[in-house]
Structures are given as structure tokens and as C-alpha cells.
Design a protein around this motif. Structure first.
Motif, PDB file in Angstrom:
ATOM      1  N   ARG A  25       0.824  -1.209   0.000  1.00 13.08           N
ATOM      2  CA  ARG A  25       0.000   0.000   0.000  1.00 13.08           C
ATOM      3  C   ARG A  25       0.861   1.263   0.000  1.00 13.08           C
ATOM      4  NH1 ARG A  25      -2.752  -3.661  -1.197  1.00 13.08           N
ATOM      5  NH2 ARG A  25      -4.780  -4.190  -0.340  1.00 13.08           N
ATOM      6  N   GLY A  26       1.976   1.246   0.731  1.00 13.26           N
ATOM      7  CA  GLY A  26       2.852   2.408   0.786  1.00 13.26           C
ATOM      8  C   GLY A  26       3.508   2.695  -0.544  1.00 13.26           C
ATOM      9  N   PHE A  27       3.921   1.661  -1.239  1.00 14.64           N
ATOM     10  CA  PHE A  27       4.546   1.857  -2.543  1.00 14.64           C
ATOM     11  C   PHE A  27       3.515   2.326  -3.563  1.00 14.64           C
ATOM     12  CE2 PHE A  27       8.258   0.840  -0.825  1.00 14.64           C
ATOM     13  CZ  PHE A  27       8.717  -0.455  -0.843  1.00 14.64           C
ATOM     14  N   TYR A  28       2.290   1.956  -3.373  1.00 14.75           N
ATOM     15  CA  TYR A  28       1.250   2.419  -4.283  1.00 14.75           C
ATOM     16  C   TYR A  28       1.049   3.927  -4.144  1.00 14.75           C
ATOM     17  CZ  TYR A  28      -3.126   2.646  -6.826  1.00 14.75           C
ATOM     18  OH  TYR A  28      -4.098   2.970  -7.709  1.00 14.75           O
ATOM     19  N   VAL A  29       1.194   4.437  -2.936  1.00 16.49           N
ATOM     20  CA  VAL A  29       1.082   5.881  -2.733  1.00 16.49           C
ATOM     21  C   VAL A  29       2.205   6.597  -3.483  1.00 16.49           C
ATOM     22  CG1 VAL A  29       1.252   7.707  -1.003  1.00 16.49           C
ATOM     23  CG2 VAL A  29      -0.136   5.699  -0.548  1.00 16.49           C
ATOM     24  N   CYS A  30       3.417   6.080  -3.359  1.00 13.78           N
ATOM     25  CA  CYS A  30       4.544   6.683  -4.079  1.00 13.78           C
ATOM     26  C   CYS A  30       4.339   6.586  -5.595  1.00 13.78           C
ATOM     27  CB  CYS A  30       5.854   5.999  -3.686  1.00 13.78           C
ATOM     28  SG  CYS A  30       6.363   6.350  -2.006  1.00 13.78           S
ATOM     29  N   GLN A  31       3.766   5.502  -6.041  1.00 12.75           N
ATOM     30  CA  GLN A  31       3.500   5.325  -7.466  1.00 12.75           C
ATOM     31  C   GLN A  31       2.493   6.356  -7.963  1.00 12.75           C
ATOM     32  OE1 GLN A  31       5.007   3.094  -9.561  1.00 12.75           O
ATOM     33  NE2 GLN A  31       3.933   4.154 -11.186  1.00 12.75           N
ATOM     34  N   ARG A  32       1.463   6.590  -7.179  1.00 12.00           N
ATOM     35  CA  ARG A  32       0.454   7.581  -7.586  1.00 12.00           C
ATOM     36  C   ARG A  32       1.036   8.986  -7.617  1.00 12.00           C
ATOM     37  NH1 ARG A  32      -5.049   6.921  -4.504  1.00 12.00           N
ATOM     38  NH2 ARG A  32      -5.401   8.772  -5.751  1.00 12.00           N
ATOM     39  N   ILE A  33       1.860   9.313  -6.621  1.00 12.05           N
ATOM     40  CA  ILE A  33       2.501  10.628  -6.613  1.00 12.05           C
ATOM     41  C   ILE A  33       3.422  10.766  -7.815  1.00 12.05           C
ATOM     42  CG2 ILE A  33       4.147  12.084  -5.361  1.00 12.05           C
ATOM     43  CD1 ILE A  33       2.967  10.952  -2.761  1.00 12.05           C
ATOM     44  N   ALA A  34       4.182   9.716  -8.102  1.00 13.13           N
ATOM     45  CA  ALA A  34       5.096   9.744  -9.238  1.00 13.13           C
ATOM     46  C   ALA A  34       4.348   9.887 -10.554  1.00 13.13           C
ATOM     47  CB  ALA A  34       5.950   8.479  -9.250  1.00 13.13           C
ATOM     48  N   ASP A  35       3.232   9.202 -10.706  1.00 12.65           N
ATOM     49  CA  ASP A  35       2.443   9.330 -11.934  1.00 12.65           C
ATOM     50  C   ASP A  35       1.903  10.744 -12.107  1.00 12.65           C
ATOM     51  OD1 ASP A  35       2.895   6.717 -12.590  1.00 12.65           O
ATOM     52  OD2 ASP A  35       0.984   5.975 -11.768  1.00 12.65           O
ATOM     53  N   ILE A  83       3.197  13.547 -10.868  1.00 10.25           N
ATOM     54  CA  ILE A  83       4.282  14.489 -11.132  1.00 10.25           C
ATOM     55  C   ILE A  83       4.943  14.215 -12.475  1.00 10.25           C
ATOM     56  CG2 ILE A  83       6.530  15.283 -10.307  1.00 10.25           C
ATOM     57  CD1 ILE A  83       5.617  14.705  -7.493  1.00 10.25           C
ATOM     58  N   GLY A  84       4.989  12.949 -12.849  1.00 10.26           N
ATOM     59  CA  GLY A  84       5.633  12.580 -14.098  1.00 10.26           C
ATOM     60  C   GLY A  84       7.042  12.046 -13.885  1.00 10.26           C
ATOM     61  N   LEU A  85       7.312  11.484 -12.720  1.00 11.69           N
ATOM     62  CA  LEU A  85       8.609  10.906 -12.402  1.00 11.69           C
ATOM     63  C   LEU A  85       8.464   9.398 -12.221  1.00 11.69           C
ATOM     64  CD1 LEU A  85       9.818  13.437  -9.705  1.00 11.69           C
ATOM     65  CD2 LEU A  85      10.594  13.292 -12.049  1.00 11.69           C
ATOM     66  N   ARG A  86       9.633   8.756 -12.020  1.00  5.42           N
ATOM     67  CA  ARG A  86       9.588   7.332 -11.703  1.00  5.42           C
ATOM     68  C   ARG A  86       9.324   7.161 -10.218  1.00  5.42           C
ATOM     69  NH1 ARG A  86      15.089   5.434 -14.259  1.00  5.42           N
ATOM     70  NH2 ARG A  86      15.315   4.960 -12.063  1.00  5.42           N
ATOM     71  N   ALA A  87       8.701   6.065  -9.839  1.00  5.11           N
ATOM     72  CA  ALA A  87       8.360   5.826  -8.433  1.00  5.11           C
ATOM     73  C   ALA A  87       9.611   5.656  -7.588  1.00  5.11           C
ATOM     74  CB  ALA A  87       7.462   4.607  -8.309  1.00  5.11           C
ATOM     75  N   LYS A  88      10.655   5.102  -8.172  1.00  5.69           N
ATOM     76  CA  LYS A  88      11.902   4.904  -7.432  1.00  5.69           C
ATOM     77  C   LYS A  88      12.488   6.239  -6.982  1.00  5.69           C
ATOM     78  CE  LYS A  88      16.412   2.741  -7.887  1.00  5.69           C
ATOM     79  NZ  LYS A  88      17.313   1.991  -8.754  1.00  5.69           N
ATOM     80  N   VAL A  89      12.383   7.248  -7.813  1.00  2.00           N
ATOM     81  CA  VAL A  89      12.895   8.575  -7.470  1.00  2.00           C
ATOM     82  C   VAL A  89      12.091   9.170  -6.319  1.00  2.00           C
ATOM     83  CG1 VAL A  89      13.219  10.926  -8.338  1.00  2.00           C
ATOM     84  CG2 VAL A  89      13.743   8.971  -9.799  1.00  2.00           C
ATOM     85  N   VAL A  90      10.799   8.983  -6.336  1.00  5.78           N
ATOM     86  CA  VAL A  90       9.950   9.515  -5.261  1.00  5.78           C
ATOM     87  C   VAL A  90      10.263   8.809  -3.946  1.00  5.78           C
ATOM     88  CG1 VAL A  90       7.563   9.784  -4.473  1.00  5.78           C
ATOM     89  CG2 VAL A  90       8.137  10.179  -6.860  1.00  5.78           C
TER      90      VAL A  90
END
Length: 75
Positions: free
Chosen positions: A14-24, A26-33
């Protein structure tokens, strides 16, 4: 112990999904977030510790410069 790993997996997913949504968004990769959140955590903790050390140093210097002098009448 298996229960602990199930809970850990649940929160990681669930936590990584939050980072994925933020990254999407913003337009960045989730790893960077994710790594930016980790670095930001270290910086904020480090800033508090550095501020503490600076204040301790400043108070020590102040005490060394402004020592209480004994009076002439204390003899």
C-alpha cells in the motif's frame, strides 16, 4: 512470525502504491519519489541533531566568555 510478514507485505504494497500515484501525477519514476522521501527523512533528522549540537556549542562558548566574576568583597 508469518503474521508479521503478512502485515509488513500489506503495508509495503500500500505504501509503494502511494509513491506510485505521486510519481504518476508528477511525471517521475516511483523509485525517485521513494528515495527522495528517504533522503528527506535523513535530512530532517540530521538537521535537528545538527541544531542541537550548534546550540550546545554556542552555550558552551557563552559560558566560557561570560564567567561570573567574584566580587572584591568576597575576600
Amino acid at each position: 512470525m508469518k503474521f508479521f510478514y503478512k502485515i509488513l507485505h500489506y503495508f509495503q504494497k500500500r505504501g509503494f502504491y502511494v509513491c506510485q500515484r505521486i510519481a504518476d501525477r508528477i511525471g517521475l519514476r516511483a523509485k525517485v519519489v521513494r528515495t527522495s522521501f528517504i533522503y528527506l527523512t535523513f535530512v530532517t533528522v540530521g538537521f535537528g541533531f545538527a541544531l542541537y549540537l550548534f546550540l550546545a556549542f554556542w552555550m558552551r562558548i557563552k559560558d566560557m566568555l561570560y564567567t561570573k566574576r567574584t566580587s572584591v568583597f568576597d575576600l
